[in-house]
Design an enzyme around this catalytic site. Structure first.
Site, PDB file in Angstrom:
ATOM      1  N   CYS A  91      19.180 -10.283  -9.623  1.00 11.47           N
ATOM      2  CA  CYS A  91      20.561  -9.809  -9.797  1.00 11.47           C
ATOM      3  C   CYS A  91      21.415 -10.750 -10.647  1.00 11.47           C
ATOM      4  CB  CYS A  91      21.219  -9.590  -8.436  1.00 11.47           C
ATOM      5  SG  CYS A  91      20.378  -8.346  -7.458  1.00 11.47           S
ATOM      6  N   HIS A 136      28.875  -9.330  -9.847  1.00 15.18           N
ATOM      7  CA  HIS A 136      27.686  -8.528  -9.544  1.00 15.18           C
ATOM      8  C   HIS A 136      28.026  -7.643  -8.355  1.00 15.18           C
ATOM      9  CE1 HIS A 136      23.815  -7.164  -8.488  1.00 15.18           C
ATOM     10  NE2 HIS A 136      23.709  -7.917  -7.408  1.00 15.18           N
ATOM     11  N   ASN A 144      23.933  -1.248  -6.093  1.00 15.13           N
ATOM     12  CA  ASN A 144      23.504  -2.503  -6.701  1.00 15.13           C
ATOM     13  C   ASN A 144      22.440  -2.190  -7.761  1.00 15.13           C
ATOM     14  OD1 ASN A 144      22.355  -4.960  -7.327  1.00 15.13           O
ATOM     15  ND2 ASN A 144      22.208  -5.683  -5.213  1.00 15.13           N
TER      16      ASN A 144
HETATM   17  N1  ACO Z   1      21.982   2.604   8.411  1.00 13.28           N
HETATM   18  C1  ACO Z   1      22.278   2.429   9.700  1.00 13.28           C
HETATM   19  N2  ACO Z   1      22.069   1.286  10.342  1.00 13.28           N
HETATM   20  C2  ACO Z   1      21.514   0.272   9.653  1.00 13.28           C
HETATM   21  C3  ACO Z   1      21.163   0.390   8.305  1.00 13.28           C
HETATM   22  C4  ACO Z   1      21.419   1.625   7.675  1.00 13.28           C
HETATM   23  N3  ACO Z   1      21.114   1.835   6.381  1.00 13.28           N
HETATM   24  N4  ACO Z   1      20.641  -0.786   7.883  1.00 13.28           N
HETATM   25  C5  ACO Z   1      20.671  -1.622   8.936  1.00 13.28           C
HETATM   26  N5  ACO Z   1      21.177  -0.977  10.013  1.00 13.28           N
HETATM   27  C6  ACO Z   1      21.382  -1.491  11.349  1.00 13.28           C
HETATM   28  C7  ACO Z   1      20.496  -2.675  11.658  1.00 13.28           C
HETATM   29  O1  ACO Z   1      19.214  -2.246  12.081  1.00 13.28           O
HETATM   30  C8  ACO Z   1      21.263  -3.369  12.762  1.00 13.28           C
HETATM   31  O2  ACO Z   1      21.011  -2.705  13.972  1.00 13.28           O
HETATM   32  P1  ACO Z   1      20.879  -3.527  15.363  1.00 13.28           P
HETATM   33  O3  ACO Z   1      22.205  -4.179  15.530  1.00 13.28           O
HETATM   34  O4  ACO Z   1      20.586  -2.468  16.341  1.00 13.28           O
HETATM   35  O5  ACO Z   1      19.767  -4.501  15.129  1.00 13.28           O
HETATM   36  C9  ACO Z   1      22.715  -3.113  12.366  1.00 13.28           C
HETATM   37  O6  ACO Z   1      22.711  -2.007  11.455  1.00 13.28           O
HETATM   38  C10 ACO Z   1      23.399  -4.304  11.721  1.00 13.28           C
HETATM   39  O7  ACO Z   1      22.487  -4.813  10.711  1.00 13.28           O
HETATM   40  P2  ACO Z   1      22.887  -6.037   9.812  1.00 13.28           P
HETATM   41  O8  ACO Z   1      21.746  -6.340   8.894  1.00 13.28           O
HETATM   42  O9  ACO Z   1      23.399  -7.150  10.657  1.00 13.28           O
HETATM   43  O10 ACO Z   1      24.107  -5.395   9.013  1.00 13.28           O
HETATM   44  P3  ACO Z   1      25.105  -6.089   8.001  1.00 13.28           P
HETATM   45  O11 ACO Z   1      26.489  -5.844   8.418  1.00 13.28           O
HETATM   46  O12 ACO Z   1      24.699  -7.498   7.681  1.00 13.28           O
HETATM   47  O13 ACO Z   1      24.908  -5.223   6.690  1.00 13.28           O
HETATM   48  C11 ACO Z   1      23.755  -5.376   4.583  1.00 13.28           C
HETATM   49  C12 ACO Z   1      23.619  -5.165   6.077  1.00 13.28           C
HETATM   50  C13 ACO Z   1      24.590  -4.255   4.011  1.00 13.28           C
HETATM   51  C14 ACO Z   1      22.370  -5.374   3.955  1.00 13.28           C
HETATM   52  C15 ACO Z   1      24.450  -6.734   4.283  1.00 13.28           C
HETATM   53  O14 ACO Z   1      23.884  -7.750   5.071  1.00 13.28           O
HETATM   54  C16 ACO Z   1      24.391  -7.147   2.845  1.00 13.28           C
HETATM   55  O15 ACO Z   1      24.970  -6.536   1.981  1.00 13.28           O
HETATM   56  N6  ACO Z   1      23.720  -8.265   2.529  1.00 13.28           N
HETATM   57  C17 ACO Z   1      23.679  -8.815   1.198  1.00 13.28           C
HETATM   58  C18 ACO Z   1      22.826  -8.033   0.270  1.00 13.28           C
HETATM   59  C19 ACO Z   1      22.963  -8.648  -1.134  1.00 13.28           C
HETATM   60  O16 ACO Z   1      23.942  -9.245  -1.496  1.00 13.28           O
HETATM   61  N7  ACO Z   1      21.997  -8.533  -1.966  1.00 13.28           N
HETATM   62  C20 ACO Z   1      22.242  -9.139  -3.285  1.00 13.28           C
HETATM   63  C21 ACO Z   1      21.134  -9.537  -3.921  1.00 13.28           C
HETATM   64  S1  ACO Z   1      20.047  -8.235  -4.205  1.00 13.28           S
HETATM   65  C22 ACO Z   1      18.854  -8.836  -5.277  1.00 13.28           C
HETATM   66  O17 ACO Z   1      18.914  -9.937  -5.759  1.00 13.28           O
HETATM   67  C23 ACO Z   1      17.688  -7.987  -5.506  1.00 13.28           C
END
Ligand code: ACO
Length: 323
Positions: free
Chosen positions: A114, A250, A280
């Site tokens: 990214c 980004h 993304n």
């Molecule tokens: N739909 C519904 N529920 C979901 C989903 C979904 N798509 N995905 C995860 N959940 C659930 C999880 O299983 C978890 O359930 P649990 O509490 O029962 O275990 C709950 O939602 C919370 O999960 P978290 O992972 O803690 O959710 P978070 O608020 O952290 O959001 C996310 C997840 C959106 C992925 C976030 O962490 C994020 O954006 N992280 C950064 C990603 C990023 O910046 N990537 C950039 C680089 S990409 C690259 O370089 C290729």
């Protein structure tokens, strides 16, 4: 007098096919509300069969060349930032070079996931300042949909396909004239590989593999690293956040964008956001957002534009530009 790099044209291209959150909720256990609330994403574009990274890149490049008022014959270097090259080799950039009808200059790919566009822009800036090239096409192009595990709801909701491009030109200016790409700052920390990676590759499994991510860990590093690398850019140029006109980040997660803007003390309307419609798009997200904000007249000559990104590696970086 000094040689500086100026962006003289931007372009982008998106596949036609739209994939909404509601459609995704029929494929995996998720909801429109969860995706919007946790990420800010509403829909993303997905390539159809035969639509590859080079195909998107070519369209974006042609749009950027047209905006710059030049042709491929005026370009002497092509850099494509991508994690989803058409083939393991040769590079997507050499393919784009041929598609553009160029039989001169040179072309190569950059892989920083990214952060790829910032890394490619930095290489272009250095090549121009060193006198190696006069005009460089810097393209970010991705078909991330092909390395997504479409049964994994924690990653498949986050990504989309697309391409963006800029034409960077060498210009001679007075020593005290601060214009063009003012600075680039790059970082990586390979020890953090495990929090964001692809579980395959040509040299290990002989497959492409799929994106694997510990989202919460990546999130935590993103807010810290992006604010730090943004401040690094400001300090290197004797500027403060209040001097900035635009932040073009980004586009990974609306909460990361908001968190970084807040840390810098920027208003929400100073942040260029395409995430809601593009999701993304990895290395393509910054040039896609830049092109949108240049074409709709938000980014104007003389303004300070800060771009920053973080991706797998981990890699992260920033580029401060006086448009
Ligand atoms: N739909 C519904 N529920 C979901 C989903 C979904 N798509 N995905 C995860 N959940 C659930 C999880 O299983 C978890 O359930 P649990 O509490 O029962 O275990 C709950 O939602 C919370 O999960 P978290 O992972 O803690 O959710 P978070 O608020 O952290 O959001 C996310 C997840 C959106 C992925 C976030 O962490 C994020 O954006 N992280 C950064 C990603 C990023 O910046 N990537 C950039 C680089 S990409 C690259 O370089 C290729």
């Amino acid at each position: 007098m000094a040689i500086v790099s100026r962006i003289i044209g931007t372009g982008s291209h998106l596949p036609d096919k739209v994939l909404t959150n509601v459609e995704l909720s029929k494929m995996v256990d998720t909801t429109d509300d969860w995706i919007i609330d946790r990420t800010g994403i509403r829909e993303r574009r997905i390539c159809k069969e035969g639509e590859t990274t080079s195909v998107l890149a070519l369209q974006a490049a042609e749009n950027a060349l047209e905006a710059a008022g030049i042709t491929a014959q005026d370009i002497d270097q092509v850099i494509v930032a991508t994690t989803t090259p058409d083939s393991t080799f040769p590079s997507t950039a050499t393919k784009v070079q041929a598609m553009l009808g160029m039989d001169h200059g040179f072309a190569f790919d950059v892989q920083a996931v990214c952060s790829g566009f910032i890394f490619a822009l930095s290489i272009a800036d250095n090549a121009i300042r060193a006198g190696q090239s006069k005009r460089i096409l810097v393209i970010g192009s991705e078909v991330f949909s092909r390395i997504i595990d479409w049964t994994d709801r924690t990653t498949c909701v986050l990504f989309g396909d697309g391409a963006g491009a800029v034409v960077v030109e060498a210009q001679e200016v007075a020593d005290d004239q601060k214009v063009g790409i003012l600075s680039t700052h790059l970082h990586s920390d390979g020890k953090l590989r495990e929090i964001l990676y692809c579980d395959g590759g040509p040299g290990s499994t002989a497959t492409t593999g799929h994106v694997r991510m510990l989202g919460r860990e990546v999130f935590r590093h993103a807010v810290t690293n992006l604010a730090a690398v943004a401040n690094e850019a400001l300090e290197a140029n004797g500027l403060e956040a209040k001097d900035l006109d635009w932040l073009v980040p980004h586009q990974a997660n609306k909460r990361i964008l908001d968190g970084t803007a807040k840390k810098l003390g920027l208003r929400e309307d100073q942040v260029v956001i395409t995430l809601d419609r593009h999701a993304n798009t990895s290395a393509a997200s910054i040039p896609l957002a830049l092109d949108e904000a240049v074409r709709d007249g938000r980014i104007k000559e003389g303004q300070y534009v800060l771009t920053e990104a973080m991706g797998g590696g981990l890699t992260w970086g920033s580029a401060l530009i006086r448009w």
